[in-house]
Design an enzyme around this catalytic site. Structure first.
Site, mmCIF file in Angstrom:
data_model
loop_
_atom_site.group_PDB
_atom_site.id
_atom_site.type_symbol
_atom_site.label_atom_id
_atom_site.label_comp_id
_atom_site.label_asym_id
_atom_site.label_seq_id
_atom_site.Cartn_x
_atom_site.Cartn_y
_atom_site.Cartn_z
ATOM 1 N N ASN A 131 0.831 -1.200 0.000
ATOM 2 C CA ASN A 131 0.000 0.000 0.000
ATOM 3 C C ASN A 131 0.863 1.246 0.000
ATOM 4 O O ASN A 131 2.009 1.237 0.468
ATOM 5 C CB ASN A 131 -0.922 0.011 1.230
ATOM 6 C CG ASN A 131 -0.213 0.522 2.463
ATOM 7 O OD1 ASN A 131 -0.194 1.717 2.723
ATOM 8 N ND2 ASN A 131 0.384 -0.381 3.234
ATOM 9 N N PHE A 137 7.053 4.322 14.011
ATOM 10 C CA PHE A 137 8.391 4.550 13.450
ATOM 11 C C PHE A 137 8.625 3.630 12.264
ATOM 12 O O PHE A 137 9.751 3.255 11.968
ATOM 13 C CB PHE A 137 9.470 4.275 14.512
ATOM 14 C CG PHE A 137 9.455 5.219 15.675
ATOM 15 C CD1 PHE A 137 8.893 6.490 15.560
ATOM 16 C CD2 PHE A 137 10.039 4.860 16.880
ATOM 17 C CE1 PHE A 137 8.900 7.368 16.631
ATOM 18 C CE2 PHE A 137 10.048 5.742 17.954
ATOM 19 C CZ PHE A 137 9.471 7.000 17.837
ATOM 20 N N CYS A 155 6.319 3.388 9.109
ATOM 21 C CA CYS A 155 5.724 3.590 7.790
ATOM 22 C C CYS A 155 6.803 3.919 6.761
ATOM 23 O O CYS A 155 7.515 4.915 6.909
ATOM 24 C CB CYS A 155 4.690 4.710 7.878
ATOM 25 S SG CYS A 155 3.775 4.896 6.351
ATOM 26 N N CYS A 207 15.357 -33.250 -6.587
ATOM 27 C CA CYS A 207 16.612 -33.805 -6.061
ATOM 28 C C CYS A 207 17.613 -34.027 -7.191
ATOM 29 O O CYS A 207 18.785 -33.709 -7.070
ATOM 30 C CB CYS A 207 16.317 -35.114 -5.322
ATOM 31 S SG CYS A 207 17.691 -35.690 -4.317
ATOM 32 N N CYS A 246 18.113 -33.098 3.387
ATOM 33 C CA CYS A 246 17.959 -31.647 3.256
ATOM 34 C C CYS A 246 16.527 -31.157 3.386
ATOM 35 O O CYS A 246 16.276 -29.982 3.600
ATOM 36 C CB CYS A 246 18.549 -31.163 1.940
ATOM 37 S SG CYS A 246 17.524 -31.522 0.488
ATOM 38 N N CYS A 289 12.696 -32.393 -0.715
ATOM 39 C CA CYS A 289 11.636 -33.267 -1.236
ATOM 40 C C CYS A 289 10.356 -33.122 -0.417
ATOM 41 O O CYS A 289 9.252 -33.122 -0.970
ATOM 42 C CB CYS A 289 12.106 -34.719 -1.269
ATOM 43 S SG CYS A 289 12.721 -35.356 0.298
#
Lengths: 437, 448
Positions: A77, A137, A139, A357, A385, A388
């Protein structure tokens, strides 16, 4: 049924769901509708100095990004603080607070960074009966160019100074609303803390260009062919907000400083996550602007149901419970070894785990076994990791299974150790220290 | 078999004009842009996608759906046309429930496949509606001339691919309009607004294709003429003739082949002029049988019975088609074969034997039943019914698909595809693929 009532820096509200200072809280009409719908508190849309109010653009103020079925994921906005005059706002606040004494009413304020400006406005706010003030403090657009909003929030010294004025000249609890448009959120939080702030609230919106029109080559929202950066919010910003909240919650200087969490709260679950990271209340805007005030019913019921299931009687029972589990990477346990496991009964054979992968990671998932389409993790290649899991369209189809102590990791050939060992102790770390006995 | 339009209580104008319009509008109204985006978002962009492997023309389905999702329906259409130049018609008539959508992982997961056919239609319709330049450009002329016999899906597909390569193509079509089954054989509610003709015109934009109508193989020319005059020949003449019932009463007025009924329906603008029985019996179990039954009902028949000699599982029409018929009030009767047609001057009823299957062989159980009927539509299969000279044929019904390789010169210049070729599925999409493969083969042989 769980007790959702909160006492946040002395401000009481029947539930932790507050509406953030924004268009939904611009005037009595909206705020009373919000209270009727069940919102526990409202931070009135930011007030400016007495005198001619700011003006907004007369073209579009919002831009958005969407997920499937145009589900709004992020909103930006370029609207400013209230464009109604101060007297009208103060009068309406007074009337509303009288009619809704059990609900929290906070005044958001943004006046020039001069002592007199703050000293003048604080008594006016107190006269309304408001429960507290929130210093805007954050915007990032329009006001910051005039030396207010994020322009203050980006300078810790200014934050401290203005906070001190508000504590010196005012009686109300002070919440300092922080901008995320900085490098390290801990510095402005520490400054607010040093200035005597009762609490911080975060995050305000993130500077953003939400999209570019590829016909007119104007940023959106486009005002007569031109656009400027706006403030980004909505579900998309929640991860950023959670991290910043956690940083403050676990910082040595600001630990224990009350936090009102803001940023992408869309359901009870989002709110519960903010609370788990230490927030005493949450503030909502985009979800209300997308669906209307009624969503608070789902939030209240959902949070209450969760607390009942978990046996939490009050918000305080689980507030901050996730904070001790937030740490730095170097302290993560390197002896914790997981392997992905695919539930073949749930697998729908889309193959996304395989191609993710195969193309982008560790070549650890099959696509064919004995000539048949089949996706299975090769433990000797899997580094655990979790990619998947994240790309799989079926919930709980792939899970990360920790290896037991004493097992041999087929990828490394090493035995899984029971002890905790992190990077600070690792032999590859030139600055490693001996593990404590 | 007699083709008398009106007999017994077979008559036109059973419905109001509004009912005709409603009944013969699109079976599935096209997805609008938002619906298409929502549906496209459901696609998982599978690796080595099962849908793509199930498509006889190997359209890159995940890619074209992602192109729709990314706001590029024109690119999506190009992806489709690249593999299937009749992608617009296939989007309407493909039994997707037994092809791409049957193997969609979301069908497996939740019984609701991505609506691939409707998305394909969205893309191809969008492309054609925008009057964009033809998506392909014709290569420089090779000077080679190729004859294509039959302007159905196989012939059109073959001709277009050859034209892209710069060859000159002459299509010889027996009927008065091009399109083959697309024009004459598909149910009206699957192809509305003269789509078959518009698609042919659009396809012809490639250039280098001439269609000669009213040219019937055996009557107006012979294969031998073509192999003399052309560098190669493709035969895609389909199976234009219907098998007739050979039982007592099958010559009574009111008995007709389903393909003639459908063809007439397709060629009649004003459906209220089309006669239909009060009680219609359709004999057969394929898509033609279902199409004929459905359209009889839509024309206002009071009862429509679809009688198939084997069980539901053996029925060639998909379960989706069966359910569509049932939902439209068609009575599906399984395990019954025709025994005789009853009536004095016209059809009055039809008698069937119940059947049982023993070791794959059908046998009448001895139990019979009678269904009142004033119209009987026969859809028990079709045959080629054309003089193909010395082309190798499988029995007398279809041609060997690999005729070009096996036949002695000069017939080794002849390729065969579509329904008239032996084996394979009798679908528009398989005919398109046949034509495409033949064109590639012809092109390769001419280049070599």
């Amino acid at each position: 049924m769980a007790d959702l009532s909160t006492n946040f820096i002395g401000i009481k509200s029947p539930n932790p769901f507050w509406l953030a200072s924004a268009p939904p809280t611009d005037k009595a009409y909206n705020v009373e509708r919000a209270y009727e719908a069940g919102w526990g508190g409202v931070v009135w849309k930011t007030l400016g100095e007495a005198g001619p109010p700011v003006v907004n653009v007369n073209g579009p103020r919002y831009g958005a990004i969407w997920g499937p079925d145009r589900r709004l994921l992020g909103l930006n906005n370029i609207e400013l603080i209230t464009d109604r005059d101060l007297e009208t706002n103060l009068r309406e606040m007074t009337e509303v607070k009288k009619r809704w004494p059990d609900r929290a009413l906070i005044a958001s304020i943004m006046v020039p960074c001069e002592e007199k400006s703050w000293r003048d406005i604080l008594p006016r706010i107190e006269d309304t009966g408001a429960d507290g003030i929130e210093l805007n403090f954050g915007c990032p657009h329009g006001m910051s160019e005039r030396g207010m909003g994020a322009a203050v929030g980006q300078v810790p010294e200014y934050i401290q100074m203005v906070t001190e004025w508000c504590k010196q000249y005012g009686k109300l609890p002070v919440i300092v609303k922080l901008t995320p448009n900085i490098t390290d959120i801990r510095y402005p939080a520490r400054a607010a803390n040093k200035g005597g702030a009762d609490a911080v609230s975060l995050i305000n919106t993130i500077s953003s260009i939400v999209s570019v029109d590829l016909d007119s080559f104007s940023p959106n929202p486009s005002i007569d062919g031109r656009g400027s950066h706006g403030g980004y919010c909505g579900p998309a910003v929640k991860p950023i907000a959670l991290n910043m909240v956690a940083e403050i919650a676990r910082d040595a200087e600001t630990r224990g400083l009350p936090i009102s969490g803001i940023g992408g709260v869309n359901t009870w679950r989002d709110a519960a996550e903010f609370i788990a990271l230490g927030c005493g209340t949450v503030q909502v805007c985009t979800a209300a602007m997308t669906y209307g005030f009624k969503i608070v019913q789902e939030m209240i019921e959902g949070l209450s149901n969760y607390m009942d299931e978990k046996g939490f009687e009050t918000i305080e029972d689980f507030r901050g419970m996730a904070v001790p589990n937030v740490t730095d990477w170097q302290y993560l346990n390197l002896n914790y070894i997981t392997k992905a496991k695919i539930d073949q009964d749930l697998c729908i054979k889309c193959g996304r785990c395989h191609i993710a992968c195969e193309d982008t990671s560790h070549q650890a998932i099959t696509s064919l076994v004995d000539g048949v389409r089949h996706f299975e993790v090769m433990d000797d290649e899997c580094v655990g990791c979790n990619l998947c899991v994240n790309v799989c369209p079926v919930e709980n189809c792939i899970s990360m299974v920790p290896m037991a102590t004493g097992e041999t990791d087929p990828r490394t050939g090493k035995t899984v150790q029971s002890d905790y060992a992190n990077w600070t102790m690792h032999p590859n770390n030139p600055m490693a220290t001996e593990a404590a006995e | 078999m007699t083709s008398t339009l009106e007999s017994g209580d077979v008559r036109a104008g059973r419905l109001s004009s509004a009912e005709y319009a409603e009944n013969f509008s699109d079976l599935h109204p096209p997805l609008d842009r938002h619906e298409a985006l929502v549906e496209a978002d459901r696609c998982y962009f599978c690796y080595d996608a099962p849908c793509m492997n199930a498509c006889p023309t190997s359209i890159d389905i995940p890619l074209f759906i992602r192109q729709i999702q990314a706001g590029n329906p024109v690119g999506a259409a190009k992806t489709i046309f690249d593999q299937n130049i009749l992608g617009g018609m296939c989007a309407r008539v493909c039994p997707t429930e037994t092809l791409c959508e049957e193997v969609c992982v979301r069908e497996v997961a939740e019984g609701k496949p991505v609506k691939i056919g409707e998305l394909q239609r969205h893309a191809t319709d969008t492309y054609m509606a925008r009057n964009l330049p033809h998506p392909f450009t014709r290569a420089a002329s090779t000077g080679r001339k190729i004859a294509v016999v039959g302007a159905g899906p196989a012939g059109l597909s073959c001709a277009h691919r050859l034209a892209r390569y710069g060859h000159d193509v002459v299509i010889l079509e027996a009927r008065e309009k091009p399109g083959g089954l697309n024009e004459y054989g598909i149910a009206s509610y699957k192809s509305t607004n003269d789509f078959a003709q518009r698609e042919v015109e659009w396809l012809m934009q490639i250039g280098g294709i001439e269609i000669r109508l009213g040219q019937k193989l055996g009557d107006d020319f012979e294969i031998e003429d073509l192999v003399k005059d052309y560098d190669a020949v493709f035969v895609g003449i389909g199976l234009p003739s219907a098998y007739a019932l050979d039982i007592p009463g099958s010559d009574l007025p009111g008995v007709e082949s389903a393909i003639d009924f459908i063809s007439r329906l397709r060629q009649t603008e004003d459906k209220s002029t089309l006669p239909v029985g009060q009680d219609v019996v359709v004999v057969g179990g394929g898509m033609t049988a279902v199409d004929a039954a459905m359209q009889s009902k839509l024309l206002g028949a009071r009862t429509v019975s679809l009688v198939y000699r084997r069980g539901r599982e053996q029925m060639p029409a998909s379960r989706y088609e069966q359910d569509l018929a049932a939902a439209n009030g068609i009575h599906l009767i399984f395990n019954a074969m025709p025994s005789r047609i009853n009536g004095a001057n016209a059809v009055e009823s039809m008698t069937f034997d119940y059947t049982t299957s023993e070791g794959g062989k059908l046998r009448a159980t001895g139990e019979t039943f009678e269904v009142p009927a004033d119209q009987i539509l026969v859809a028990i299969g079709q045959w080629m019914d054309a003089d193909t000279g010395n082309l190798q044929a499988s029995g007398s019904k279809t041609l060997e698909r690999s005729a070009a390789n096996k036949s002695p010169a000069p017939y080794n210049k002849v390729w065969v595809g579509g329904d008239c070729a032996y084996g394979g599925e009798d679908l528009t999409v398989t005919a398109v693929e046949d034509g495409k493969i033949a064109a590639e083969s012809i092109h390769a042989s001419l280049a070599g």
